[in-house]
Enzyme design. Structure first.
Site, mmCIF file in Angstrom:
data_model
loop_
_atom_site.group_PDB
_atom_site.id
_atom_site.type_symbol
_atom_site.label_atom_id
_atom_site.label_comp_id
_atom_site.label_asym_id
_atom_site.label_seq_id
_atom_site.Cartn_x
_atom_site.Cartn_y
_atom_site.Cartn_z
ATOM 1 N N GLU A 95 -10.351 5.631 6.471
ATOM 2 C CA GLU A 95 -9.379 6.201 5.599
ATOM 3 C C GLU A 95 -9.729 7.648 5.370
ATOM 4 O O GLU A 95 -10.683 8.000 5.097
ATOM 5 C CB GLU A 95 -9.067 5.599 4.199
ATOM 6 C CG GLU A 95 -8.335 6.168 3.244
ATOM 7 C CD GLU A 95 -8.356 5.736 1.854
ATOM 8 O OE1 GLU A 95 -7.359 5.823 1.047
ATOM 9 O OE2 GLU A 95 -9.443 5.365 1.302
ATOM 10 N N ASP A 117 -14.076 4.173 3.320
ATOM 11 C CA ASP A 117 -13.082 4.567 2.305
ATOM 12 C C ASP A 117 -13.071 6.102 2.357
ATOM 13 O O ASP A 117 -14.215 6.664 2.227
ATOM 14 C CB ASP A 117 -13.429 3.944 0.912
ATOM 15 C CG ASP A 117 -12.589 4.426 0.172
ATOM 16 O OD1 ASP A 117 -11.481 4.239 -0.112
ATOM 17 O OD2 ASP A 117 -12.922 5.206 -0.952
ATOM 18 N N GLN A 168 -1.393 1.681 -2.651
ATOM 19 C CA GLN A 168 -0.134 2.117 -2.784
ATOM 20 C C GLN A 168 0.645 0.960 -3.932
ATOM 21 O O GLN A 168 1.963 1.105 -4.293
ATOM 22 C CB GLN A 168 0.595 2.114 -1.431
ATOM 23 C CG GLN A 168 0.124 2.786 -0.520
ATOM 24 C CD GLN A 168 -0.472 4.237 -0.978
ATOM 25 O OE1 GLN A 168 0.071 4.642 -1.691
ATOM 26 N NE2 GLN A 168 -1.416 4.756 -0.504
ATOM 27 N N ILE A 169 -0.059 0.025 -4.149
ATOM 28 C CA ILE A 169 0.361 -0.805 -5.277
ATOM 29 C C ILE A 169 -0.390 -0.615 -6.619
ATOM 30 O O ILE A 169 0.149 -0.303 -7.444
ATOM 31 C CB ILE A 169 0.292 -2.584 -4.723
ATOM 32 C CG1 ILE A 169 0.987 -2.883 -3.534
ATOM 33 C CG2 ILE A 169 0.610 -3.261 -6.093
ATOM 34 C CD1 ILE A 169 0.644 -4.215 -3.023
ATOM 35 N N GLY A 170 -1.852 -0.629 -6.532
ATOM 36 C CA GLY A 170 -2.589 -0.734 -7.478
ATOM 37 C C GLY A 170 -2.567 0.815 -8.227
ATOM 38 O O GLY A 170 -2.801 0.899 -9.461
ATOM 39 N N HIS A 219 4.024 6.288 3.425
ATOM 40 C CA HIS A 219 4.646 7.276 2.354
ATOM 41 C C HIS A 219 6.289 7.410 2.532
ATOM 42 O O HIS A 219 7.025 7.224 1.854
ATOM 43 C CB HIS A 219 3.935 8.613 2.184
ATOM 44 C CG HIS A 219 2.599 8.367 1.604
ATOM 45 N ND1 HIS A 219 2.086 7.195 1.020
ATOM 46 C CD2 HIS A 219 1.499 9.281 1.583
ATOM 47 C CE1 HIS A 219 0.671 7.537 0.706
ATOM 48 N NE2 HIS A 219 0.641 8.935 0.922
#
Length: 585
Positions: free
Chosen positions: A291, A254, A389-391, A321
């Site tokens: 990432e 991460d 990208q959701i949370g 994006h």
């Protein structure tokens, strides 16, 4: 049980306990009664205690002042503040004993959060849903972080005991049973790990090993000092432990751009080399991915097998994006960097990986990235949704809430047949509408601080949505994120699931066998949002893409691309809205 420096080690007649506590004067192992540990060189304390075996629970008492769990605890049955438990990893009866993994080119990833994947939120309950993944065409299950965190619900990025799988989801043997069941079905299992910070609650390292940390800070807390040999070993051994003791097929590291490395030390290289050594010794396929907001192409090599210092692939945020802006017109935060021509950004990503390969980024205030077109397409993990990208959105809402269904399906059709590695977020395969808001389970002042911080960070959202913004600390936020497994039976979900399954069947038949040695080609997009792209596949065939990513039909001469149509219908003199065609030959 533990072949590294950290954590207890079973002996012939008991257990050897070890703790690196350079700032402690005295350490005792707390069992039924205290046992004094012997201080050795460099701040290491050890104690060999006869009769102590698997299942024993213990703590360390520091200077007769505070009792703490083992920082390398293998399990915390009573959460991060309770005692640690001695686990014998070598005793597990693996059923898929001959499993060696799958080549990277075969990866089709589904990212999942154990605590919300099922109503039960356990390792064991996930097993019941593995057949669904296989039937869909998924080949790799990627679990969000499992390092034990404070409380019973969390995304996982607040882990404080890196070696202990989260106890709210089950015991270590339950996690091993999940991985074993996946392997029996031909599924790889990967794990998200966090080496850029420790969570804010339940970490005692600063009391007895302050040299774990530097004066620098990450967005989430104090920076870890990987110049210190023991600290570096702690992370490297942790990575190897997940791969060896649990037989994970790979790791996703991460936000490595937030790892502070004064002096230029390459922790990433050392982790890769250690994982590569394990892969060579066992004959297993082990896949390490990153990432990295800095878009450092120099860290990547999809073909290095086993790993020897580099990483198979990187999560490609640029790709996401650009698609998000194209589909929804989003302007907040980092989406500002993709406003000018998102269709051109999509083309650049399809043609050479990153969108930002050294160009100035308005959002970051400087240049970002390195040239990436020389890499294999499989060095990029592409997606149109993931947990972040959701949370990280104020409401935790998925694309289904804001984007045209035709746009989403076109995005999936491009994603799932392009030569890069595709990834879906749990439930995306059927168009789930379950939100995935940020949630955690802190108490007291820390809970208040989280609430206050979110109100500052998301001030615009609270002004726009008020009480609709989920309270991250409330259990209801976690409960809302639980997948609804009745949803796939609805007509709309069945239609989406059929689309995804059909695309992945084509991928399995036409794309995956040709991915080894595939290279980037060219891509372009015009002002009408007509996208074309091609790649040279490993067998010499050309893969061609033609897509109208707009809401209007676009006049276009009949498609002259060579090869056989593998997706879509033959066209006349125009391309209908949101139409995607794939050819190969």
């Amino acid at each position: 049980m533990n072949d590294g420096q950290f954590g207890p080690r079973l002996t012939i007649d008991g257990t050897r306990f070890r703790l690196w506590a350079p700032a402690a004067k005295r350490v005792d192992v707390m069992l039924a009664q205290p046992h004094a540990m012997t201080r050795g060189e460099d701040g290491w304390f050890t104690a060999d205690i006869a009769g102590v075996t698997t299942g024993a629970r213990y703590k360390f008492r520091i200077d007769d002042e505070i009792d703490v769990p083992d920082p390398a605890s293998a399990f915390q049955p009573d959460d991060v503040f309770g005692p640690s438990e001695v686990i014998d990893h070598k005793a597990h009866p693996w059923r898929a004993a001959d499993w060696r993994g799958r080549p990277w080119q075969e990866a089709v990833i589904l990212e999942a959060h154990v605590g919300t994947f099922t109503p039960q939120g356990t390792y064991s309950a996930m097993i019941e849903r593995l057949d669904h993944l296989v039937e869909t065409g998924i080949t790799a299950l990627e679990l969000m972080p499992l390092a034990d965190f404070a409380g019973s619900r969390n995304w996982g990025y607040d882990g404080v005991l890196w070696y202990a799988p989260e106890s709210a989801y089950g015991r270590p043997e339950d996690l091993k049973a999940l991985i074993d069941a996946a392997h029996l079905r031909g599924l790889m299992v990967m794990l998200d790990v966090v080496y850029n910070h420790f969570g804010p609650e339940g970490n005692y390292l600063g009391r007895y090993a302050p040299s774990f940390f530097t004066d620098a800070h990450t967005p989430w807390g104090g920076a870890i000092d990987y110049r210190v040999g023991q600290v570096r070993a702690f992370a490297i051994e942790n990575a190897v432990s997940w791969l060896r003791d649990y037989r994970f097929d790979g790791l996703r590291l991460d936000a490595v751009n937030a790892i502070v490395e004064p002096g230029g030390l390459s922790l990433l290289h050392d982790i890769s080399a250690a994982a590569g050594k394990l892969a060579a010794e066992t004959g297993r396929h082990i896949h390490l991915v990153l990432e990295n907001g800095d878009n450092r192409a120099s860290l990547l090599d999809a073909d290095e097998d086993p790993p020897q210092g580099k990483y198979r692939a990187q999560w490609n945020d640029d790709y996401h994006h650009a698609w998000r802006v194209l589909m929804t017109g989003e302007k907040q935060g980092y989406y500002v960097d993709y406003q000018q021509a998102p269709i051109s950004d999509i083309a650049r990503s399809l043609a050479s990986g990153f969108v930002y390969q050294g160009e100035p980024s308005a959002f970051r205030g400087g240049r970002r990235g390195e040239p990436s077109g020389h890499l294999a397409p499989t060095a990029f993990i592409n997606f149109v949704q993931n947990h972040d990208q959701i949370g990280n959105r104020a409401l935790g809402d998925r694309l289904e809430s804001t984007a045209d269904v035709r746009a989403i399906e076109a995005g999936l059709t491009v994603l799932l047949l392009s030569p890069s590695i595709p990834m879906l977020f749990m439930g995306e395969e059927w168009g789930s509408k379950s939100p995935f808001p940020f949630f955690c389970d802190f108490g007291g002042d820390l809970a208040d601080a989280v609430r206050k911080g979110r109100r500052v960070e998301l001030a615009w959202a609270y002004e726009a949505y008020g009480d609709e913004v989920p309270d991250a600390l409330d259990r209801s936020s976690r409960d809302a994120a639980v997948l609804d497994w009745n949803e796939p039976t609805t007509p709309a979900a069945q239609k989406r699931l059929t689309l995804v399954r059909d695309l992945l069947k084509i991928r399995r038949k036409e794309i995956i066998p040709r991915l080894a040695n595939a290279t980037f080609g060219e891509a372009s997009a015009d002002e009408n949002r007509l996208l074309t792209a091609h790649w040279r596949m490993g067998d010499g065939a050309m893969l061609w893409l033609l897509a109208n990513l707009s809401e209007q039909a676009i006049s276009h001469p009949p498609d002259q691309s060579a090869g056989t149509l593998i997706w879509g219908s033959e066209l006349g003199d125009s391309v209908p809205p949101w139409t995607v065609l794939w050819r190969i030959g």
